[in-house]
Enzyme design. Structure first.
Site, mmCIF file in Angstrom:
data_model
loop_
_atom_site.group_PDB
_atom_site.id
_atom_site.type_symbol
_atom_site.label_atom_id
_atom_site.label_comp_id
_atom_site.label_asym_id
_atom_site.label_seq_id
_atom_site.Cartn_x
_atom_site.Cartn_y
_atom_site.Cartn_z
ATOM 1 N N HIS A 165 6.596 6.220 1.154
ATOM 2 C CA HIS A 165 7.473 4.950 0.828
ATOM 3 C C HIS A 165 8.202 5.553 -0.060
ATOM 4 O O HIS A 165 9.706 5.047 -0.264
ATOM 5 C CB HIS A 165 6.760 3.941 0.682
ATOM 6 C CG HIS A 165 5.817 3.285 1.590
ATOM 7 N ND1 HIS A 165 4.312 3.309 1.564
ATOM 8 C CD2 HIS A 165 5.997 2.436 2.702
ATOM 9 C CE1 HIS A 165 3.972 2.449 2.833
ATOM 10 N NE2 HIS A 165 5.060 2.140 3.371
ATOM 11 N N SER A 196 0.273 7.868 5.412
ATOM 12 C CA SER A 196 0.274 6.582 5.782
ATOM 13 C C SER A 196 -0.732 5.765 4.971
ATOM 14 O O SER A 196 -1.674 6.220 4.433
ATOM 15 C CB SER A 196 -0.551 6.673 7.296
ATOM 16 O OG SER A 196 -1.131 5.497 7.637
ATOM 17 N N SER A 197 -0.364 4.431 4.977
ATOM 18 C CA SER A 197 -1.128 3.524 4.200
ATOM 19 C C SER A 197 -2.646 3.770 4.603
ATOM 20 O O SER A 197 -3.653 3.427 3.805
ATOM 21 C CB SER A 197 -0.504 2.375 4.276
ATOM 22 O OG SER A 197 0.552 1.996 3.846
ATOM 23 N N ALA A 241 0.954 -1.364 0.133
ATOM 24 C CA ALA A 241 0.086 -0.024 -0.219
ATOM 25 C C ALA A 241 0.954 1.287 0.055
ATOM 26 O O ALA A 241 0.853 2.103 0.970
ATOM 27 C CB ALA A 241 -0.955 0.144 1.212
ATOM 28 N N LEU A 242 1.841 1.332 -0.933
ATOM 29 C CA LEU A 242 2.960 2.269 -0.858
ATOM 30 C C LEU A 242 2.541 3.574 -1.483
ATOM 31 O O LEU A 242 1.353 3.753 -2.097
ATOM 32 C CB LEU A 242 3.821 1.890 -1.868
ATOM 33 C CG LEU A 242 4.490 0.458 -1.660
ATOM 34 C CD1 LEU A 242 5.781 0.081 -2.461
ATOM 35 C CD2 LEU A 242 5.092 0.333 -0.312
ATOM 36 N N LYS A 289 7.579 8.284 10.596
ATOM 37 C CA LYS A 289 6.197 8.438 11.218
ATOM 38 C C LYS A 289 5.925 7.261 12.345
ATOM 39 O O LYS A 289 5.550 7.668 13.348
ATOM 40 C CB LYS A 289 5.353 7.947 10.016
ATOM 41 C CG LYS A 289 3.936 8.506 10.319
ATOM 42 C CD LYS A 289 2.811 7.930 9.399
ATOM 43 C CE LYS A 289 2.608 6.712 9.491
ATOM 44 N NZ LYS A 289 1.714 5.944 10.657
ATOM 45 N N VAL A 327 6.991 12.227 5.688
ATOM 46 C CA VAL A 327 6.384 13.021 4.339
ATOM 47 C C VAL A 327 4.870 13.131 4.606
ATOM 48 O O VAL A 327 4.298 12.442 5.159
ATOM 49 C CB VAL A 327 6.539 12.253 3.232
ATOM 50 C CG1 VAL A 327 5.968 12.841 2.024
ATOM 51 C CG2 VAL A 327 7.944 11.825 2.901
#
Ligand code: PAF
Length: 282
Positions: free
Chosen positions: A37, A185-186, A32-33, A149, A176
């Site tokens: 990432h 976040s995913s 789930a990039l 994070k 980020v």
């Protein structure tokens, strides 16, 4: 970019690279990039001859089954992103490949793994250490890249690397953020547009607390953040701890440690989605 599904093939490829004297970087992910990432992968590609990115949704670190079931799975898009960022190898093994039998190893690095996420998600960091130690064993990277994070995760992994004498440099990479300040976040993809807007108040409040902290105590600052976020409709703080940035032990005075970080977890929206973030006070 090569997509590899077995440990055996991965090891053969990397042994050849090592024999050529090539340096190896690893970015562990659960897929789930997103842009966060991508920034890790870019840095890994820039700093190593070979950039390995693992995509493995690790079941042993989910103490909540519904969280695992809900977790976004986007393998095709993930591989396209990695290819575009110049990764050398995408390692995407099955659960049976990684855990042919249950992993009974127990990792314990208090207080880093017992406070905050460790207290609210029992077994979570044990699962993280299980998979990260396995990945370190398969890849034997020179460097491994982790997003800040998950601030607590890096503190735990540093302790594990020290305890198990892994000869690996842990490279923490800056969070980020979306334009609103929300940490990427995913899990953000599970938020509605309205919830995403609401969630921006988390980091905005943390940032405002920096000025507040300059003339208030640790306890007052903690209360300020919790009260301000809970006042936002749709947000509920699970915890806000102001801690030593290395040991993660609570501090009660701004002079208690050289590094001081505030770590927060907030429930957002109806589902609700659990979001984490942090801010550095010093
Ligand atoms: O941060 C994550 O995505 C995971 O905890 C990690 C490090 C890939 C281990 O599964």
């Amino acid at each position: 970019m090569k997509i590899v599904n077995t440990i055996k093939e991965l090891k053969v490829l990397l042994a050849n690279e090592r024999a050529e004297g090539h340096s190896i970087g690893l970015v562990p992910t659960m897929g789930a990039l997103h842009a966060g990432h991508a920034s890790l992968v870019r840095r890994c590609v820039a700093e190593n001859d070979v950039a390995v990115v693992s995509i493995f949704l690790n079941p042993t670190q989910f103490n909540d089954k519904s969280d695992l079931e809900r977790y976004p799975r986007t393998l095709e898009a993930d591989c396209a992103l990695l290819q575009a960022e110049g990764a050398t190898i995408a390692f995407a093994p099955s659960v049976a490949e990684v855990y042919p039998e249950p992993d009974t190893r127990h990792f314990s690095y208090p207080p880093t793994d017992t406070v905050m996420e460790g207290a609210y998600r029992p077994g979570h960091f044990n699962g993280v250490c299980q998979i990260v130690s396995k990945l370190f064993g398969y890849v034997e990277p020179d460097r491994a890249y982790f997003g800040e994070k998950d601030y607590q995760q890096i503190a735990v992994i540093r302790r594990m690397v020290e305890a198990l004498s892994f000869n690996i440099e842990i490279v923490p990479c800056r969070v980020v953020r979306e334009e609103s300040g929300l940490a990427m976040s995913s899990r953000n993809s599970l938020l509605t547009d309205d919830e995403r807007e609401t969630a921006a108040a988390i980091y905005q409040t943390l940032q405002r607390s920096l000025a507040f902290a300059s003339s208030h105590s640790v306890a007052e600052t903690q209360e300020y953040v919790v009260r301000a976020i809970n006042a936002v409709d749709g947000l509920e703080v699970q915890y806000y701890n102001i801690v030593d940035g290395i040991t993660l032990a609570d501090v009660s005075d701004w002079n208690d440690a050289d590094d001081i970080v505030g770590c927060i977890t907030v429930f957002c929206g109806h589902t609700p989605i659990r979001l984490i973030d942090h801010i550095r006070y010093k």
